[in-house]
Design a protein around this motif. Structure first.
Motif, PDB file in Angstrom:
ATOM      1  N   ASN A 108       0.826  -1.206   0.000  1.00  0.00           N
ATOM      2  CA  ASN A 108       0.000   0.000   0.000  1.00  0.00           C
ATOM      3  C   ASN A 108       0.860   1.256   0.000  1.00  0.00           C
ATOM      4  OD1 ASN A 108      -3.094  -0.256   0.191  1.00  0.00           O
ATOM      5  ND2 ASN A 108      -2.377  -1.915   1.523  1.00  0.00           N
ATOM      6  N   ILE A 109       1.954   1.231   0.749  1.00  0.00           N
ATOM      7  CA  ILE A 109       2.879   2.366   0.735  1.00  0.00           C
ATOM      8  C   ILE A 109       3.506   2.508  -0.652  1.00  0.00           C
ATOM      9  CG2 ILE A 109       5.081   3.220   1.645  1.00  0.00           C
ATOM     10  CD1 ILE A 109       4.289   1.972   4.342  1.00  0.00           C
ATOM     11  N   LEU A 110       3.851   1.382  -1.269  1.00  0.00           N
ATOM     12  CA  LEU A 110       4.425   1.403  -2.616  1.00  0.00           C
ATOM     13  C   LEU A 110       3.437   1.985  -3.619  1.00  0.00           C
ATOM     14  CD1 LEU A 110       6.795   0.604  -4.455  1.00  0.00           C
ATOM     15  CD2 LEU A 110       5.732  -1.652  -4.706  1.00  0.00           C
ATOM     16  N   ILE A 111       2.185   1.597  -3.512  1.00  0.00           N
ATOM     17  CA  ILE A 111       1.156   2.112  -4.419  1.00  0.00           C
ATOM     18  C   ILE A 111       0.987   3.620  -4.244  1.00  0.00           C
ATOM     19  CG2 ILE A 111      -1.329   2.113  -4.878  1.00  0.00           C
ATOM     20  CD1 ILE A 111      -1.266  -0.914  -4.266  1.00  0.00           C
ATOM     21  N   ILE A 112       0.920   4.065  -2.989  1.00  0.00           N
ATOM     22  CA  ILE A 112       0.754   5.495  -2.708  1.00  0.00           C
ATOM     23  C   ILE A 112       1.965   6.290  -3.191  1.00  0.00           C
ATOM     24  CG2 ILE A 112       0.569   7.191  -0.844  1.00  0.00           C
ATOM     25  CD1 ILE A 112      -1.067   5.106   0.711  1.00  0.00           C
ATOM     26  N   ALA A 113       3.170   5.736  -2.966  1.00  0.00           N
ATOM     27  CA  ALA A 113       4.397   6.448  -3.336  1.00  0.00           C
ATOM     28  C   ALA A 113       4.553   6.585  -4.844  1.00  0.00           C
ATOM     29  CB  ALA A 113       5.606   5.727  -2.745  1.00  0.00           C
ATOM     30  N   THR A 114       4.040   5.617  -5.600  1.00  0.00           N
ATOM     31  CA  THR A 114       4.217   5.642  -7.058  1.00  0.00           C
ATOM     32  C   THR A 114       3.003   6.191  -7.797  1.00  0.00           C
ATOM     33  OG1 THR A 114       3.452   3.331  -7.186  1.00  0.00           O
ATOM     34  CG2 THR A 114       5.828   3.699  -7.003  1.00  0.00           C
ATOM     35  N   ALA A 115       1.948   6.522  -7.078  1.00  0.00           N
ATOM     36  CA  ALA A 115       0.740   7.037  -7.730  1.00  0.00           C
ATOM     37  C   ALA A 115       0.947   8.489  -8.143  1.00  0.00           C
ATOM     38  CB  ALA A 115      -0.454   6.932  -6.789  1.00  0.00           C
ATOM     39  N   PRO A 116       0.477   8.877  -9.338  1.00  0.00           N
ATOM     40  CA  PRO A 116       0.619  10.275  -9.771  1.00  0.00           C
ATOM     41  C   PRO A 116      -0.150  11.234  -8.877  1.00  0.00           C
ATOM     42  CG  PRO A 116      -0.782   9.028 -11.294  1.00  0.00           C
ATOM     43  CD  PRO A 116      -0.161   8.036 -10.367  1.00  0.00           C
ATOM     44  N   THR A 117      -1.301  10.806  -8.396  1.00  0.00           N
ATOM     45  CA  THR A 117      -2.099  11.595  -7.450  1.00  0.00           C
ATOM     46  C   THR A 117      -2.769  10.659  -6.456  1.00  0.00           C
ATOM     47  OG1 THR A 117      -3.993  11.547  -8.967  1.00  0.00           O
ATOM     48  CG2 THR A 117      -2.568  13.496  -9.056  1.00  0.00           C
ATOM     49  N   ILE A 118      -3.063  11.179  -5.282  1.00  0.00           N
ATOM     50  CA  ILE A 118      -3.748  10.413  -4.243  1.00  0.00           C
ATOM     51  C   ILE A 118      -5.202  10.878  -4.183  1.00  0.00           C
ATOM     52  CG2 ILE A 118      -3.684   9.638  -1.856  1.00  0.00           C
ATOM     53  CD1 ILE A 118      -1.133   9.075  -3.465  1.00  0.00           C
ATOM     54  N   PRO A 119      -6.158  10.024  -4.502  1.00  0.00           N
ATOM     55  CA  PRO A 119      -7.561  10.453  -4.583  1.00  0.00           C
ATOM     56  C   PRO A 119      -8.076  11.172  -3.338  1.00  0.00           C
ATOM     57  CG  PRO A 119      -7.317   8.281  -5.541  1.00  0.00           C
ATOM     58  CD  PRO A 119      -5.984   8.624  -4.955  1.00  0.00           C
ATOM     59  N   ILE A 120      -7.788  10.648  -2.160  1.00  0.00           N
ATOM     60  CA  ILE A 120      -8.313  11.273  -0.942  1.00  0.00           C
ATOM     61  C   ILE A 120      -7.737  12.672  -0.738  1.00  0.00           C
ATOM     62  CG2 ILE A 120      -6.539  10.239   0.540  1.00  0.00           C
ATOM     63  CD1 ILE A 120     -10.218  10.882   1.493  1.00  0.00           C
ATOM     64  N   ILE A 121      -6.468  12.856  -1.101  1.00  0.00           N
ATOM     65  CA  ILE A 121      -5.840  14.179  -0.976  1.00  0.00           C
ATOM     66  C   ILE A 121      -6.441  15.140  -1.999  1.00  0.00           C
ATOM     67  CG2 ILE A 121      -3.670  15.453  -1.233  1.00  0.00           C
ATOM     68  CD1 ILE A 121      -2.215  13.062  -0.101  1.00  0.00           C
ATOM     69  N   GLU A 122      -6.658  14.659  -3.214  1.00  0.00           N
ATOM     70  CA  GLU A 122      -7.279  15.494  -4.239  1.00  0.00           C
ATOM     71  C   GLU A 122      -8.679  15.915  -3.817  1.00  0.00           C
ATOM     72  OE1 GLU A 122      -5.635  16.586  -7.064  1.00  0.00           O
ATOM     73  OE2 GLU A 122      -4.007  15.721  -5.867  1.00  0.00           O
ATOM     74  N   SER A 123      -9.387  15.012  -3.149  1.00  0.00           N
ATOM     75  CA  SER A 123     -10.731  15.345  -2.672  1.00  0.00           C
ATOM     76  C   SER A 123     -10.676  16.440  -1.615  1.00  0.00           C
ATOM     77  CB  SER A 123     -11.406  14.099  -2.099  1.00  0.00           C
ATOM     78  OG  SER A 123     -12.670  14.407  -1.553  1.00  0.00           O
ATOM     79  N   LEU A 124      -9.726  16.326  -0.701  1.00  0.00           N
ATOM     80  CA  LEU A 124      -9.581  17.335   0.351  1.00  0.00           C
ATOM     81  C   LEU A 124      -9.173  18.692  -0.219  1.00  0.00           C
ATOM     82  CD1 LEU A 124      -7.790  15.175   3.082  1.00  0.00           C
ATOM     83  CD2 LEU A 124     -10.188  15.906   3.045  1.00  0.00           C
ATOM     84  N   LYS A 125      -8.483  18.666  -1.365  1.00  0.00           N
ATOM     85  CA  LYS A 125      -8.083  19.915  -2.023  1.00  0.00           C
ATOM     86  C   LYS A 125      -9.237  20.566  -2.773  1.00  0.00           C
ATOM     87  CE  LYS A 125      -3.171  18.815  -2.795  1.00  0.00           C
ATOM     88  NZ  LYS A 125      -2.145  18.557  -3.855  1.00  0.00           N
ATOM     89  N   GLY A 126     -10.346  19.824  -2.896  1.00  0.00           N
ATOM     90  CA  GLY A 126     -11.505  20.353  -3.602  1.00  0.00           C
ATOM     91  C   GLY A 126     -11.473  20.139  -5.096  1.00  0.00           C
ATOM     92  N   ALA A 127     -10.845  19.050  -5.533  1.00  0.00           N
ATOM     93  CA  ALA A 127     -10.761  18.754  -6.957  1.00  0.00           C
ATOM     94  C   ALA A 127     -12.145  18.527  -7.544  1.00  0.00           C
ATOM     95  CB  ALA A 127      -9.880  17.524  -7.183  1.00  0.00           C
ATOM     96  N   SER A 128     -12.268  18.765  -8.836  1.00  0.00           N
ATOM     97  CA  SER A 128     -13.547  18.577  -9.523  1.00  0.00           C
ATOM     98  C   SER A 128     -13.870  17.087  -9.623  1.00  0.00           C
ATOM     99  CB  SER A 128     -13.477  19.177 -10.924  1.00  0.00           C
ATOM    100  OG  SER A 128     -12.566  18.436 -11.732  1.00  0.00           O
ATOM    101  N   PRO A 129     -15.139  16.743  -9.810  1.00  0.00           N
ATOM    102  CA  PRO A 129     -15.508  15.328  -9.955  1.00  0.00           C
ATOM    103  C   PRO A 129     -14.756  14.639 -11.088  1.00  0.00           C
ATOM    104  CG  PRO A 129     -17.458  16.651  -9.610  1.00  0.00           C
ATOM    105  CD  PRO A 129     -16.324  17.613  -9.786  1.00  0.00           C
TER     106      PRO A 129
END
Length: 387
Positions: A89-110
Motif C-alpha cells: 500500500n505504501i508502494l502504491i501510494i508512493a508511485t501514484a501520480p495523485t492520491i484520490p483522498i488528498i485530491e478530494s480534500l483539495k476540492g478537486a472537480s468530480p
C-alpha cells in the motif's frame, strides 16, 4: 450454528440471485426484450436452485479430510501479512501520480477525482499493473480474515489493525471498499451479539453513513444533478442526490449490467460461447487472445473507448463462457465452498465467504478465485492451522 448459517446463506442466495436477477427484470424490463429477460430468469433459477441444493444436501466429496497442516501462531501470521499489506500500500501510494483522498480534500472537480481514482491503481501499466493483483489478494481475503479472527479470539490489538485497514481503504475513494472489512466484522459481531436485531439496525445506519460519506468525498455534491430524462431503472440515470445514487448504484446497475451482458452476448457475439477466453489466465492456457467482454460491454453502454469495465454477476460470466452447463457448474463450486466453510465452524472464515458472495453479486467467479485471491486463500486455510 451450522443450520443457522445454512439458512442465512440460503436466504441470501434467494434474494441476491433469484429476486434481483430473476424477478426484478421480469417486473421492470421492457417487454420488447422478453428474449433476454427469459434468459436472465433461467440463469437466476439455475443459480439459486443449484446453490441451495448443494449447500443443504449431503455431498459425497468432502474437504474435511485428515492430513498434516502447518501450524502457525495467530500473532506471527497477522504481523507477517500486515507487513505485506503495508509495504504494497505504501508502494502504491508512493508511485501514484495523485492520491484520490488528498485530491478530494483539495476540492478537486468530480472529473479530476475520477481520473485520480483511475490512475491510482486500475490505470497502471507494465510491471506496475501487478500491484492491483497483489493488493487485491491481500486486501480481499487474508487481511480481513485475520482481523475478523482477531475479533473472534478477542486479540488485544484488534481495534488498531481494523482501524488501519479502514483508513487505508479510504485512500482510493472506492465507494464500497470499506465493505471488505465491514462485512466480515458484521458477521462476527452478529454471531456474538445478544441483541441481534439492534445490531442489524446499527449496522444498517452505519453502512448508509459510510456510503454517503464516500459519495460526498468523490465529489457528488459538485456534479450536475439536473433532472435526467432517463428512467430510474436504466444505466444512464445516475441519481439526483447521494442517497438516491447509492440505492440506484447498488440495486439497479448490477441488474441492468447483467441484462446488457445477455443482450450484447446475443447481438454482438451471436451467442457463440467464449469458452473461458474472458479470463486472461484461461486465454493464455489456450494460447488465444483474451476477449475483454467487460470492456466491450462498458463501451457498448456508455460509448467511446473508455477504460472502464462493466462487471456482471457470476451467472452471466458462466453463461457467456460455457452456457447453462457453466451456470450449474459454477453454482456447484460456489455452493460447495460455502458448505465446506460452514462445516468448519470457523466464524471468521464464514465471514470471508459471505464477502465472496457479495463479490459474486457484482462480478464473476473466475476473477474472484484468481485475481481477488480466493483460490490461494482457500488453499491457505486448507493447509495451515492458526493456533
Amino acid at each position: 450454528m451450522i443450520r443457522s448459517f445454512k439458512t442465512l446463506f440460503s436466504i441470501l442466495f434467494f434474494l441476491a440471485f433469484f429476486v434481483m436477477y430473476g424477478l426484478v427484470p421480469l417486473l421492470f424490463v421492457d417487454n420488447n426484450f422478453s428474449t433476454y429477460v427469459n434468459t436472465m430468469v433461467v440463469i437466476s433459477i439455475l443459480c439459486t436452485t443449484t446453490l441451495i441444493v448443494v449447500l443443504n444436501f449431503p455431498v459425497i466429496i468432502s474437504a474435511r479430510l485428515k492430513y498434516p497442516r502447518l501450524r502457525l501462531t495467530f500473532q506471527s501470521t497477522l504481523f507477517f501479512f500486515f507487513c505485506i499489506f503495508l509495504f504494497f500500500n505504501i508502494l502504491i501510494i508512493a508511485t501514484a501520480p495523485t492520491i484520490p483522498i488528498i485530491e478530494s480534500l483539495k476540492g478537486a472537480s468530480p472529473q479530476d477525482l475520477d481520473k485520480a481514482r483511475e490512475d491510482f491503481l486500475k490505470g497502471r501499466t507494465g510491471i506496475e499493473s501487478a500491484l492491483a493483483y497483489i493488493i487485491g489478494i491481500i486486501n480481499t481475503t487474508f487481511i480481513p480474515y485475520l482481523i475478523a479472527l482477531g475479533y473472534v479470539i478477542k486479540y488485544k490489538y484488534r481495534h488498531i489493525f481494523a482501524t488501519i485497514f479502514f483508513l487505508v481503504s479510504l485512500v482510493s475513494l472506492e465507494k464500497a471498499y470499506f465493505l471488505k472489512i465491514a462485512i466480515p466484522l458484521f458477521i462476527v459481531f452478529f454471531y456474538q451479539a445478544k441483541n441481534k436485531k439492534m445490531l442489524v439496525i446499527k449496522a444498517f445506519f452505519v453502512t448508509i453513513a459510510c456510503f454517503m460519506l464516500m459519495y460526498l468525498a468523490t465529489g457528488f455534491s459538485q456534479r450536475d444533478t439536473t433532472t435526467s430524462d432517463e428512467l430510474f431503472f436504466s444505466i444512464g440515470y445516475g441519481g439526483s442526490n447521494p442517497l438516491e445514487a447509492m440505492v440506484w448504484r447498488s440495486t439497479v446497475v448490477p441488474v441492468i449490467t447483467a441484462f446488457d451482458g445477455v443482450r450484447v452476448f446475443t447481438t454482438d457475439f451471436n451467442s457463440q460461447l467464449l469458452w473461458g477466453r474472458t479470463s486472461t489466465l484461461f486465454a493464455a492456457l489456450m494460447g488465444e487472445e483474451r476477449i475483454n467482454f467487460e470492456r466491450h460491454l462498458y463501451q457498448e453502454q456508455f460509448g467511446g473507448s473508455g477504460l472502464g469495465n462493466a462487471n456482471q454477476f457470476y451467472g452471466i460470466e458462466a453463461y457467456i463462457n460455457f452456457g447453462y452447463f457453466g451456470v450449474v457448474l459454477f453454482s456447484m463450486i460456489i455452493g460447495y465452498i460455502v458448505r465446506e466453510s460452514i462445516m468448519t465452524k470457523d466464524v471468521a472464515l464464514i465471514s470471508i465467504i459471505l464477502l465472496l458472495i457479495y463479490n459474486l453479486f457484482n462480478s464473476g467467479l473466475i476473477g474472484n478465485l484468481f485475481s481477488n485471491g480466493y483460490l490461494f486463500f482457500l488453499f491457505f486455510i486448507a493447509f495451515v492451522k492458526i493456533k
